[in-house]
Each structure stands twice: as C-alpha cells, then as structure tokens.
Design a protein around this motif. Structure first.
Motif, mmCIF file in Angstrom:
data_model
loop_
_atom_site.group_PDB
_atom_site.id
_atom_site.type_symbol
_atom_site.label_atom_id
_atom_site.label_comp_id
_atom_site.label_asym_id
_atom_site.label_seq_id
_atom_site.Cartn_x
_atom_site.Cartn_y
_atom_site.Cartn_z
ATOM 1 N N TRP A 41 23.379 41.578 33.743
ATOM 2 C CA TRP A 41 24.788 41.977 33.606
ATOM 3 C C TRP A 41 24.929 43.028 32.503
ATOM 4 O O TRP A 41 25.584 44.060 32.692
ATOM 5 N N PHE A 42 24.339 42.772 31.354
ATOM 6 C CA PHE A 42 24.475 43.711 30.241
ATOM 7 C C PHE A 42 23.856 45.063 30.589
ATOM 8 O O PHE A 42 24.402 46.115 30.228
ATOM 9 N N ALA A 43 22.739 45.043 31.308
ATOM 10 C CA ALA A 43 22.107 46.302 31.718
ATOM 11 C C ALA A 43 23.018 47.074 32.665
ATOM 12 O O ALA A 43 23.168 48.296 32.551
ATOM 13 N N CYS A 44 23.652 46.358 33.598
ATOM 14 C CA CYS A 44 24.557 47.008 34.550
ATOM 15 C C CYS A 44 25.785 47.564 33.848
ATOM 16 O O CYS A 44 26.233 48.683 34.133
ATOM 17 N N TYR A 45 26.340 46.791 32.924
ATOM 18 C CA TYR A 45 27.526 47.244 32.187
ATOM 19 C C TYR A 45 27.232 48.553 31.449
ATOM 20 O O TYR A 45 28.016 49.510 31.510
ATOM 21 N N LYS A 46 26.109 48.613 30.759
ATOM 22 C CA LYS A 46 25.760 49.833 30.021
ATOM 23 C C LYS A 46 25.569 51.014 30.960
ATOM 24 O O LYS A 46 26.004 52.135 30.676
ATOM 25 N N HIS A 47 24.920 50.760 32.097
ATOM 26 C CA HIS A 47 24.686 51.829 33.072
ATOM 27 C C HIS A 47 26.003 52.375 33.621
ATOM 28 O O HIS A 47 26.196 53.598 33.696
ATOM 29 N N LEU A 48 26.910 51.490 34.002
ATOM 30 C CA LEU A 48 28.180 51.919 34.581
ATOM 31 C C LEU A 48 29.052 52.615 33.550
ATOM 32 O O LEU A 48 29.727 53.603 33.847
ATOM 33 N N LEU A 49 29.053 52.097 32.330
ATOM 34 C CA LEU A 49 29.866 52.696 31.275
ATOM 35 C C LEU A 49 29.388 54.110 30.969
ATOM 36 O O LEU A 49 30.203 55.024 30.781
ATOM 37 N N ALA A 50 28.077 54.301 30.968
ATOM 38 C CA ALA A 50 27.522 55.621 30.675
ATOM 39 C C ALA A 50 27.899 56.641 31.738
ATOM 40 O O ALA A 50 27.979 57.844 31.455
ATOM 41 N N GLY A 51 28.147 56.176 32.961
ATOM 42 C CA GLY A 51 28.493 57.085 34.055
ATOM 43 C C GLY A 51 29.968 57.195 34.323
ATOM 44 O O GLY A 51 30.382 57.748 35.364
ATOM 45 N N ASP A 52 30.815 56.671 33.418
ATOM 46 C CA ASP A 52 32.285 56.706 33.578
ATOM 47 C C ASP A 52 32.739 55.995 34.841
ATOM 48 O O ASP A 52 33.726 56.391 35.468
ATOM 49 N N HIS A 53 32.013 54.960 35.218
ATOM 50 C CA HIS A 53 32.419 54.164 36.371
ATOM 51 C C HIS A 53 33.376 53.058 35.924
ATOM 52 O O HIS A 53 33.616 52.862 34.728
ATOM 53 N N CYS A 54 33.926 52.335 36.882
ATOM 54 C CA CYS A 54 34.900 51.282 36.590
ATOM 55 C C CYS A 54 34.287 49.914 36.891
ATOM 56 O O CYS A 54 33.653 49.732 37.931
ATOM 57 N N ILE A 55 34.503 48.961 35.991
ATOM 58 C CA ILE A 55 34.035 47.590 36.181
ATOM 59 C C ILE A 55 35.248 46.671 36.111
ATOM 60 O O ILE A 55 36.025 46.734 35.152
ATOM 61 N N VAL A 56 35.407 45.813 37.110
ATOM 62 C CA VAL A 56 36.517 44.871 37.144
ATOM 63 C C VAL A 56 35.949 43.451 37.203
ATOM 64 O O VAL A 56 35.362 43.058 38.219
ATOM 65 N N LEU A 57 36.088 42.697 36.126
ATOM 66 C CA LEU A 57 35.774 41.275 36.197
ATOM 67 C C LEU A 57 36.868 40.618 37.025
ATOM 68 O O LEU A 57 38.046 40.664 36.656
ATOM 69 N N ASN A 58 36.493 40.026 38.158
ATOM 70 C CA ASN A 58 37.481 39.458 39.073
ATOM 71 C C ASN A 58 37.181 37.979 39.255
ATOM 72 O O ASN A 58 36.170 37.611 39.857
ATOM 73 N N SER A 59 38.052 37.143 38.740
ATOM 74 C CA SER A 59 37.783 35.710 38.741
ATOM 75 C C SER A 59 39.054 34.939 39.076
ATOM 76 O O SER A 59 40.159 35.396 38.823
ATOM 77 N N PHE A 60 38.886 33.748 39.632
ATOM 78 C CA PHE A 60 40.005 32.834 39.826
ATOM 79 C C PHE A 60 40.294 32.034 38.557
ATOM 80 O O PHE A 60 41.378 31.496 38.387
ATOM 81 N N GLY A 61 39.297 31.893 37.699
ATOM 82 C CA GLY A 61 39.397 30.946 36.601
ATOM 83 C C GLY A 61 39.599 31.596 35.256
ATOM 84 O O GLY A 61 39.975 32.765 35.137
ATOM 85 N N VAL A 62 39.330 30.789 34.230
ATOM 86 C CA VAL A 62 39.483 31.258 32.859
ATOM 87 C C VAL A 62 38.096 31.385 32.219
ATOM 88 O O VAL A 62 37.869 30.952 31.103
#
Length: 545
Positions: free
Chosen positions: A482-503
């Motif tokens: 997850w952390f590797a993906c987050y860094k990769h997407l952030l570096a490319g100006d992509h969008c990440i949406v944590l989508n959950s039913f819970g807390v």
C-alpha cells in the motif's frame, strides 16, 4: 525532556478534603522526567486517538510534552466521577500505563456508582475524550480496580496545542475544492473537512455523480469516501446499492482510468447480483454491468490469487484484491495500475481498506501461523449438499443452508465468544474442521477456480506463505505494498480514494499522511445511516452528523 506540570500540584502536603476523589488525586500526583520510551509510547497514543485527530503532525511532540505523570493511584480510588465538570487545568484525558480500572454508569433510578459496563486493563487504553473535546460533564465514573499508573493532559494544554486559524484555513481550502467540483455543501466541522454528498437517491444523483467524478479527476492526492453501508445492507448487499464507482466511456477520450480494488468484488456483475460494486455511468447515472463479456469487460488473472475485470468500452479496471498477494509482493498494487494505465492517462484509484490493504488478523497479536490460517480459511468455500446443522466442539449448532467460507463458519461457531474465536486458528483444529465439513458438501477455493481444493494443496499454500509473508505488514497490519502504491501515485499526480463502509480509514490516514487534517473526506447519504454507524463515525472524526 520534562513533562510539563504545575508547581502547586507537586506539593504532597497540599490540603484538601480527605474523602474527595479530587483530593486523592492531588495527594498522589508524582511528576518525573519523561523517558524517551515513555515519550514514544505517549506519542503513539496521541497519533492513534480520535481525541487528537485535529493535531498537526508537526505539533504532536508539543502535545506529548504537555502530558503529566506518572500518576500513581491505589486500588479503590475514584479517578473520575460521572456528572462532574472539569476545570481547564484539571487532569482531563488519561492514558493507562499499568493496572486496571472499572467503568460505571448511573442510569435512571440507580444509585452511584451505577452499573459496571467496562474495564480498562490494557496499557495504552485511554479515557476522558468527551470532557477534553466538548467541555461536557463526565459521562461515567471510573474506579481503580488495582493500583494503577496513569498519564494525563489538561484541557488548557490541549487547546493551546491547536491552531484554530490554521484549521479554518484548511477547511476553507477544501470547501473551495468541493465548490469547484460543483458541490455547494459546507463542511460538517470547522476543524476537519468532511462533506455530505448524495449519491444514492433523488433527482440530483446524476449531477452529483458527475460532480463526484470531477472531484476525483482533478484531485492530485488522497481523499476519503465513507460509503452508505445501511443502503447496501438493506438491499441484501446488492451491487446496485453498494459503493458508487464512476464509470467513463472510453469514447469520451478523457485520458482518465478508474481502478477499484476490493476483496469483495463479485464478477457476476449485475445490478441485482450480490456484490460491492455500484458501477455508474457518469453521463447517464445508469448501472453498468461488468460481467465477463458484458460492456466490453474481460477477465484475467494477474497474480497468484487476484482476478481483474477490465473493459474496452469503459476506462474501468475492477480488481478482486487478495490480501495474500498484497502482503507477498511489495509492488502488487503498483504493478496492477501500471499494467492497465495507458501513457498520459490519469489514474483514479478507489481502494478498500480491510482485507485489501490491511491484514485484520495481523493486528490481533496472533503469530504468523494463526494469521495465515485465518486468512486462508477465508478463501475456502463450503457449498452444502443440503441444509443441515453443524456442531463443533460441543458449541451451539450453526445452520448451513447456503455457501459459506470457513472463516465465516468459524465466526458463527464462536458466536459472541471473542476469546474462543481469537484462539481458533490452530493447525490441528483447522485440519480437523476440514475433515468434518468435507462430507457435508463441496469444498473449493473461493478464489482459485482453476484448481480443485485438497488438503495437500492447502498444506502447500500454507507452507509457501508462512515463509514469504514474514514482515509483510507494519505494526498496524498495513501492507508494504500500500505504501509503495501511495508513493507511486502521489508522484504521478494521480488520485487515490480510500473507499470504505466502516470507520477503518483513519488508521490508514495516520500511518500514510504527514498531516491527516489535509485529507478531504466525503460521507455518502448520512441520513440513511444507522445510529450505530453515525456514532462510530462521529467518534472517529470528532464531529457531529
């Protein structure tokens, strides 16, 4: 480093009424130098507690230094008393270092201290949030069951660590972002950017879907969507009332590709099929079926246990995520995104939390063998030949009348006995239960249609992952991938949406982002939520819905 304290509190000869709970506290206050280990321990509490959700990461050390202690109390001491108000400089929020304390609540016509409702007995547990945040009377009485050691902070020190103007600026900035996407709603709080949106019912859902897609398309960071669990649950967990995922026709040529990672995706793909994916056409708002061969969707295997549906007609990639694959390969999420993302396209990545990027069992103090057995049992499905009652180890019978994975079966066997369930996944017991269910119906891999289930294969899978998964998550159970993906997407100006039913999103935010206050949050159709969901969300975010 010294913990801040008031000189008058350090005088053990201070006069007060001897029978007063407050007097007991004042007579036993002891302040010492805070050791580096204590500092790290309190810092972990501050970063994980909802009481400090609006504290910037740069201010955390300031807050930690405001904690006072250790506070040593004898068994029987009343720590806090229901109904009392707390002055600004009185101990307000407590962290338990050692010992045990009982919680009592006085209800109608009950004599104090009231009914015993809970016991704090684990280091790091905290209490006093409500009085700290809202200047309200104590909602319970807490009495030391044994000798206890506490650390605490007062409201004045807590308030001084907050920068109200900075918080308002952050909320204003997110409000402007929402307005640019087409949403006119105000934030639910002046301290954290949380916005209600309607994606489930009414005449404005198509325009809101388009606005929501615009929000995703223009975002260059991570934000959070809390979907409406109540609507999904009431529909008997059908796709058409599940997590809303915008779908864009490839013919629009927008150079945007939407990814949805979730372990519960079911690839039958119809609106009224059981599933988690409410895929909606951005132009029309209509449901987009995603079964194999429908609307250009095709299916392929991209990792040992991971299936993907991708479409030639829609710029959409649906990933039935697998926590074993996510734990084994640090580039798991990143590789999937790179596989389907075309040059010059922007990725909008919707990411589920539990069992997608968090191994729930990894944070339950189980050893790797138990974590692995519990996870693998979640991928083994029993399809009963006929309805029957299953009795295991003399416990209450479980009715088997439809397909069920063996992890769910274990939960049903345990019922409300959490201690039994937490120790359920031992090798001998798992082997025995596999033998017991085999005569009742078909036992198959839920995620491996290409291979028949056998105990031999089960052992091969277990042995393989027992070695490869060691050290695959952090202390919160979050996968390195997850952390590797987050860094990769952030570096490319992509969008990440944590989508959950819970807390369950805050633990990801705290571990991932430098300042959690920077993260925009949207809550879908909160008017449909159950009181339980509302209460949990309010507690997590320290807001009122």
């Amino acid at each position: 480093m010294l913990a801040l304290c008031r000189p008058d509190c350090c005088n053990s000869e201070r006069k007060s009424e001897p029978d007063s709970p407050k007097a007991v506290l004042d007579l036993r206050l002891q302040y010492t130098c805070m050791t580096p280990l204590q500092h790290r321990w309190i810092k972990d509490i501050v970063q994980s507690s909802t009481a400090f959700i609006h504290t910037a990461r740069d201010n955390v050390d300031r807050v930690v230094e405001c904690f006072q202690g250790p506070l040593l109390l004898r068994a029987g001491t009343v720590v806090i008393k229901q109904g009392e108000r707390v002055c600004d400089r009185d101990p307000c929020f407590y962290a338990l270092e050692s010992g045990a304390a009982d919680v009592f609540v006085v209800k109608v016509n009950q004599a104090p201290p009231g009914q015993h409702v809970f016991t704090y007995d684990k280091p790091g547990q905290t209490f006093g949030n409500m009085a700290l945040l809202y200047d309200c009377p104590r909602t319970a009485t807490i009495v030391a069951r044994t000798d206890i050691v506490l650390w605490h902070i007062d409201r004045a020190s807590f308030t001084s660590s907050m920068d109200g103007f900075e918080l308002e600026q952050l909320v204003d900035r997110h409000s402007e972002t929402m307005a640019q996407a087409g949403f006119a709603q105000r934030s639910l709080s002046n301290e954290v950017a949380i916005f209600r949106i309607n994606l489930m019912a009414g005449s404005d859902i198509v325009s809101n879907l388009q606005n929501y897609y615009a929000l995703c398309k223009h975002s260059k960071d991570m934000f959070v969507t809390t979907s409406c669990h109540a609507a999904w649950n009431q529909s008997k967990k059908k796709n058409g009332c599940a997590k809303v995922i915008p779908a864009i026709r490839s013919s629009r040529g927008e150079n945007v590709r939407v990814f949805f990672f979730d372990d519960n995706i079911e690839f039958e793909g119809g609106e009224y099929d059981t599933g988690i994916t409410n895929l909606r056409d951005v132009e029309t708002g209509s449901f987009v079926s995603f079964g194999d061969g429908v609307n250009g969707f095709r299916r392929e295997r991209v990792a040992t246990n991971t299936d993907v549906h991708y479409s030639s007609e829609y710029a959409t990639v649906l990933v039935q995520a697998n926590i074993l694959d996510a734990m084994e390969d640090d580039d798991y999420f990143t590789n999937i995104v790179q596989r389907y993302l075309k040059p010059d396209e922007k990725a909008v990545v919707f990411m589920d939390v539990n069992s997608t990027i968090i191994s729930v069992d990894s944070i339950s103090n189980k050893d790797m063998s138990e974590v692995l057995l519990g996870t693998i049992f979640g991928f083994i499905r029993l399809e009963p030949n006929e309805p029957c009652n299953f009795v295991w180890e003399g416990r209450e019978a479980v009715r088997l009348d439809k397909a069920i994975d063996l992890k769910q079966l274990a939960k049903k066997i345990a019922g409300a006995d959490s201690e039994y369930y937490s120790s359920f996944f031992k090798w001998d017991r798992c082997m025995a239960i596999l033998d017991a269910v085999a005569p009742l119906g078909k036992v198959n891999w839920a995620n491996r249609r290409d291979r028949r289930f056998s105990k031999v294969h089960f052992r091969e899978v277990y042995d393989h992952y027992l070695v490869s998964l060691e050290g695959s998550t952090d202390d919160a159970g979050i996968t390195r991938s997850w952390f590797a993906c987050y860094k990769h997407l952030l570096a490319g100006d992509h969008c990440i949406v944590l989508n959950s039913f819970g807390v369950d999103t805050r633990k990801i935010i705290v571990k991932t982002c430098k300042d959690e206050r920077q993260v925009l949050q949207v809550a879908v159709n909160t008017e449909l939520w159950t009181p339980k969901d509302v209460n949990a969300y309010e507690k997590m975010n320290a807001v009122s819905l």
